[in-house]
Design an enzyme around this catalytic site. Structure first.
Site, PDB file in Angstrom:
ATOM      1  N   ASN A  12     -10.504   4.800  -5.785  1.00 11.26           N
ATOM      2  CA  ASN A  12     -11.604   3.963  -6.272  1.00 11.26           C
ATOM      3  C   ASN A  12     -11.958   4.405  -7.688  1.00 11.26           C
ATOM      4  O   ASN A  12     -12.500   5.489  -7.891  1.00 11.26           O
ATOM      5  CB  ASN A  12     -12.794   4.099  -5.316  1.00 11.26           C
ATOM      6  N   GLN A  13     -11.631   3.561  -8.666  1.00 15.39           N
ATOM      7  CA  GLN A  13     -11.839   3.933 -10.066  1.00 15.39           C
ATOM      8  C   GLN A  13     -13.312   4.159 -10.400  1.00 15.39           C
ATOM      9  O   GLN A  13     -13.634   5.000 -11.232  1.00 15.39           O
ATOM     10  CB  GLN A  13     -11.227   2.879 -11.005  1.00 15.39           C
ATOM     11  N   ASP A  71     -17.623  10.462   1.856  1.00 11.32           N
ATOM     12  CA  ASP A  71     -17.951   9.210   2.518  1.00 11.32           C
ATOM     13  C   ASP A  71     -19.422   8.986   2.255  1.00 11.32           C
ATOM     14  O   ASP A  71     -20.220   9.936   2.278  1.00 11.32           O
ATOM     15  CB  ASP A  71     -17.643   9.255   4.020  1.00 11.32           C
ATOM     16  N   SER A  72     -19.755   7.761   1.948  1.00  7.49           N
ATOM     17  CA  SER A  72     -21.132   7.420   1.610  1.00  7.49           C
ATOM     18  C   SER A  72     -21.588   6.250   2.440  1.00  7.49           C
ATOM     19  O   SER A  72     -20.772   5.429   2.867  1.00  7.49           O
ATOM     20  CB  SER A  72     -21.245   7.041   0.124  1.00  7.49           C
ATOM     21  N   TYR A 152     -23.685  -1.521  -2.922  1.00  9.98           N
ATOM     22  CA  TYR A 152     -25.042  -2.034  -2.693  1.00  9.98           C
ATOM     23  C   TYR A 152     -25.976  -1.783  -3.881  1.00  9.98           C
ATOM     24  O   TYR A 152     -27.178  -2.042  -3.786  1.00  9.98           O
ATOM     25  CB  TYR A 152     -25.642  -1.374  -1.439  1.00  9.98           C
ATOM     26  N   ASP A 153     -25.450  -1.314  -5.000  1.00 10.77           N
ATOM     27  CA  ASP A 153     -26.288  -0.962  -6.154  1.00 10.77           C
ATOM     28  C   ASP A 153     -27.256  -2.068  -6.581  1.00 10.77           C
ATOM     29  O   ASP A 153     -28.393  -1.771  -6.942  1.00 10.77           O
ATOM     30  CB  ASP A 153     -25.423  -0.531  -7.340  1.00 10.77           C
ATOM     31  N   LYS A 173     -27.602   6.691 -13.743  1.00 17.04           N
ATOM     32  CA  LYS A 173     -27.364   6.743 -12.305  1.00 17.04           C
ATOM     33  C   LYS A 173     -26.813   8.112 -11.899  1.00 17.04           C
ATOM     34  O   LYS A 173     -27.192   8.663 -10.865  1.00 17.04           O
ATOM     35  CB  LYS A 173     -26.395   5.626 -11.889  1.00 17.04           C
ATOM     36  N   HIS A 178     -26.932   9.812  -5.049  1.00 20.62           N
ATOM     37  CA  HIS A 178     -26.548  10.587  -3.872  1.00 20.62           C
ATOM     38  C   HIS A 178     -25.224  11.307  -4.107  1.00 20.62           C
ATOM     39  O   HIS A 178     -25.078  12.478  -3.786  1.00 20.62           O
ATOM     40  CB  HIS A 178     -26.464   9.669  -2.655  1.00 20.62           C
TER      41      HIS A 178
END
EC number: 3.6.1.66
Length: 192
Positions: A12-13, A71-72, A152-153, A173, A178
């Site tokens: 994931n870039q 993992d988020s 979800y940003d 950010k 998180h």
């Protein structure tokens, strides 16, 4: 201190950029693609911790490299912690707009908008596993705002701000997210 090379179990870039900008120049972070890992690593766990661990252990076992994986999940209080571990495919597939639309639909008419983003990082270094957690509290907006970020940003407004993650610059950010908090703990551990 010699530069430490770690595999980040992701292609994931967005995540790679976020981590690399946070981790600094003492560490070289390489992607799954860079080590020749093209298979989809199963995320079959029922918790963020388990999924992060499954990914880091897979790289160590199959590629013999020190690795960290994350993992988020977005955990919404009024939805009993949903979407949580299912955040990436909450609406059935990995479509961020569909996922946000489903959250907004389920949150219609609900006054309690409290939510939190949580990241768990599993680091496997020289055979030992270490877990690091980062949490940012906030609220779910009534609609999407902003075009930056991912996931979800656009619907998540962090506590103490009147803008969403998607309305912030990457630098802004990275100071409060998180993932940034979990990465700070990872870096502190590596430096120690």
């Amino acid at each position: 201190m010699d530069k430490i090379t770690l595999v980040f179990a992701s292609n994931n870039q967005h995540k790679l950029s976020e981590i690399q900008s946070k981790i600094g120049e003492q560490f070289e972070v390489v992607s799954l693609q860079q080590i020749g890992c093209s298979e989809e690593i199963p995320e079959t766990g029922s918790t963020l911790e388990t999924n992060a661990s499954l990914k880091s252990q897979h790289v160590v076992k199959n590629y013999g490299k020190n690795c960290f994986a994350d993992d988020s999940g977005l955990e919404i209080f009024a939805l009993d912690g949903q979407p949580g571990v299912d955040s990436a495919h909450y609406a059935g597939d990995r479509d961020a707009d569909k996922n946000m639309d489903l959250v907004l639909l389920k949150m219609q008419g609900i006054k309690d908008r409290r939510a939190r983003f949580r990241t768990v990082i599993s680091l496997v270094l020289d055979g030992d596993e270490h877990l690091f957690e980062g949490v940012v509290n906030g609220n779910i907006r009534n609609g999407k705002c902003g075009a930056a970020g991912f996931g979800y940003d656009p619907i998540f407004e962090p506590e103490g701000y009147d803008i969403t993650f998607a309305e912030m610059s990457l630098d802004e950010k990275n100071k409060i997210s998180h993932r940034a908090k979990a990465v700070e703990k990872l870096i502190a551990f590596l430096k120690g």
